[in-house]
Design a protein around this motif. Structure first.
Motif, PDB file in Angstrom:
ATOM      1  N   ILE A  46       0.879  -1.199  -0.039  1.00  0.00           N
ATOM      2  CA  ILE A  46      -0.048   0.001  -0.022  1.00  0.00           C
ATOM      3  C   ILE A  46       0.845   1.440   0.137  1.00  0.00           C
ATOM      4  CG2 ILE A  46      -1.663   1.318   1.161  1.00  0.00           C
ATOM      5  CD1 ILE A  46      -2.671  -1.196   2.340  1.00  0.00           C
ATOM      6  N   TRP A  49       2.022   2.132  -3.474  1.00  0.00           N
ATOM      7  CA  TRP A  49       0.754   2.503  -4.205  1.00  0.00           C
ATOM      8  C   TRP A  49       0.784   4.057  -3.751  1.00  0.00           C
ATOM      9  CZ3 TRP A  49      -3.777   5.191  -3.483  1.00  0.00           C
ATOM     10  CH2 TRP A  49      -4.841   5.100  -4.618  1.00  0.00           C
ATOM     11  N   ILE A 163      -8.539   1.195   3.854  1.00  0.00           N
ATOM     12  CA  ILE A 163      -7.854   0.116   3.746  1.00  0.00           C
ATOM     13  C   ILE A 163      -8.916  -0.931   4.009  1.00  0.00           C
ATOM     14  CG2 ILE A 163      -5.832  -1.136   4.488  1.00  0.00           C
ATOM     15  CD1 ILE A 163      -5.026   1.628   3.571  1.00  0.00           C
ATOM     16  N   LEU A 188      -8.582   0.433  -1.230  1.00  0.00           N
ATOM     17  CA  LEU A 188      -7.372  -0.312  -1.393  1.00  0.00           C
ATOM     18  C   LEU A 188      -7.650  -1.580  -0.887  1.00  0.00           C
ATOM     19  CD1 LEU A 188      -4.348   2.338  -0.602  1.00  0.00           C
ATOM     20  CD2 LEU A 188      -5.980   1.988  -2.595  1.00  0.00           C
ATOM     21  N   ILE A 212      -4.734  -4.512  -3.884  1.00  0.00           N
ATOM     22  CA  ILE A 212      -3.293  -4.568  -3.462  1.00  0.00           C
ATOM     23  C   ILE A 212      -2.990  -6.073  -3.328  1.00  0.00           C
ATOM     24  CG2 ILE A 212      -1.941  -4.110  -1.297  1.00  0.00           C
ATOM     25  CD1 ILE A 212      -2.822  -1.529  -2.822  1.00  0.00           C
TER      26      ILE A 212
END
Length: 521
Positions: A46, A49, A163, A188, A212
């Protein structure tokens, strides 16, 4: 069981519920993957990203760290961004319950990350990261926390990233546990897509959805019992439809019959026929209301008019007089319903002709409404012994299957397909195609497909495309159904001349000139 060949079974495509995800994680841990390693991998992926989107980070980052392992993921993210030189602060809205998360939090403070003792200011410009609950949330969340996040979201002073799952959103239903959930600019998704995130009800909360990858084994994924696939426009390039031999004549290139339109809805007939023409089917016949039949040769001279339909006093089409004069066995596929209107007496008298049709029967719109209002109701599908595909939107589905239950549209479609042994396209923002074993859910498609007339165009396109493929392979699976729906939506997204059904029909024709999808870009 038919082998699934499209799309591939991998973490980009497989959709699971929260329990399936937990089972897969436990299998990873029992196989030797340390929980610490998985948390590190998720947090670092993450962070990578985020580092590709540095404008999001320029005003600093506030990470909301939850009590469980989702909070631990957030702590790893905070650490990685802090070590890259960004200003990072964290806040724990609830007491930390997991030792691993607490250890990460202690390390953060030891290296200089600010730990807030009061809630952060929603008027700041920094990025907020929601790492509060994730996939394990099962009940309503403190309303004050939700309001704080959404104050930030609506003021748009800085972005909100969730998340795995936005806090307060059910990972299985895609609906808030209470009245609201965190509204994120980005969500994500760690590992696999959770079914709640791909439901229409989740769209106001998830923002842009990004995957992810944490390296889940394909061999493990292939053993997931309920196969639900997320398909997007990226999967167009991997669509493989049978190629027509060059020496096939028009009858070998698919024979379909379209029964559509009425005095009340003549345009539906034109659009359904345009969809069939765009498929490239070799021989397209039609049963049309007289008002359309008189002029069809001017706009679609390639259509073979088999019969005309009379209309009742309300302007709805009567099928009986036409059906009893047609040899339906001459056709590979038959589409019935766009714009025919409701006539229960006519349906009762004409349904046996459709019941006995041995090819693929595609039922749309008013054909489904006629079934739902008939004496037999959805038992029609029990009586019919041949392949049937239906294309309802949610209201038509509810009228047709009032006793089918499910927490999501995916479950509704799958349960109905299983019970009645049919293929179902349940239309929506994220349309679903299901049979009794598998589900394909379209995601990220163009909103322009939600316009009047596009459903009529789609019905004709499915009829023509399936007729071609039935001629080549004699037996087609619901996978083909999903491919046709995705192609139709893709044409809508690529159409530069407008978003109306007629313009999209022209785009669909161009798209289908070459059946080899590797040449579609």
């Amino acid at each position: 069981m038919n082998e699934i060949v499209w799309p591939t079974i991998d973490s980009e495509h497989l959709i699971v519920d929260s329990k399936q995800m937990l089972i897969l994680e436990k299998e990873m841990f029992s196989d030797g993957m340390p929980q610490e390693a998985l948390m590190e991998k998720a947090g670092i992926q993450i962070s990578r990203w985020l580092l590709k989107k540095k404008p999001l980070l320029k005003h600093g980052i506030t990470v909301f760290i939850g009590p469980g392992h989702n909070g631990g993921d957030g702590a790893v993210i905070a650490r990685e961004l802090f070590l890259r030189g960004f200003y990072v602060q964290v806040w724990c809205p609830f007491p930390i319950k997991k030792t691993l998360t607490n250890n990460h939090l202690n390390y953060l403070t030891s290296i200089g990350v600010t730990k807030l003792v009061e809630p952060p200011d929603a008027n700041g410009k920094e990025l907020w990261i929601d790492a509060v609950f994730g996939n394990n949330q099962t009940r309503k969340v403190d309303d004050k926390l939700i309001k704080l996040f959404n104050q930030k979201f609506h003021k748009k002073y800085g972005k909100v990233i969730s998340i795995d799952i936005p806090t307060g959103l059910c990972p299985d239903k895609g609906e808030p546990f209470l009245d609201n959930a965190v509204r994120a600019d980005y969500t994500l998704v760690i590992g696999l897509y959770k079914i709640g995130l791909t439901q229409d009800s989740a769209l106001p909360f998830i923002g842009e959805l990004h995957h992810i990858d944490v390296g889940m084994s394909t061999s493990k994924l292939s053993k997931v019992d309920k196969k639900i696939f997320k398909v997007t426009y990226k999967d167009i390039k991997n669509i493989d439809l049978p190629s027509l031999p060059k020496n096939y004549n028009k009858y070998q290139r698919g024979r379909t019959l379209i029964i559509a339109g009425s005095e009340k809805y003549p345009g539906a007939a034109y659009l359904a026929l345009k969809g069939a023409i765009s498929s490239g089917a070799g021989f397209i016949s039609a049963v049309l209301p007289e008002i359309v039949a008189e002029s069809i040769w001017q706009v679609a001279p390639e259509i073979v008019l088999k019969e005309t339909m009379q209309s009742n006093q309300n302007g709805n089409a009567s099928l009986l007089s036409a059906l009893r004069n047609i040899d339906l066995s001459a056709f590979d596929s038959l589409a019935v319903g766009p714009g025919i209107g409701i006539d229960n007496d006519d349906w009762q008298k004409s349904k046996d002709y459709l019941m006995d049709f041995g090819g693929l029967l595609i039922l749309d719109a008013d054909a489904l409404n006629r079934i739902s209002e008939s004496q037999l109701g959805s038992k029609f599908f029990f009586e019919r012994k041949f392949k049937t595909w239906i294309t309802p939107h949610i209201k038509e589905f509810s009228r047709l299957f009032p006793n089918i239950k499910g927490e999501t549209n995916v479950e509704l479609a799958l349960n109905a397909a299983k019970e009645f042994n049919i293929g179902i396209l349940l239309k929506g923002a994220n349309s679903i195609v299901a049979d009794n074993k598998k589900v394909w859910q379209l995601f990220g498609t163009d909103s322009q497909t939600a316009r009047a007339g596009l459903g009529d165009l789609l019905s004709g396109f499915i009829a023509g495309s399936s007729a071609i493929d039935l001629n080549l392979s004699k037996k087609i699976s619901t996978e083909f159904f999903a491919k046709y729906v995705l192609l139709h939506s893709f044409a809508a997204s690529k159409c530069k001349k407008g978003s109306n059904a007629s313009a999209i029909g022209d785009e669909l024709s161009r798209l289908m000139r070459n059946r080899k999808m590797r040449q579609i870009s």
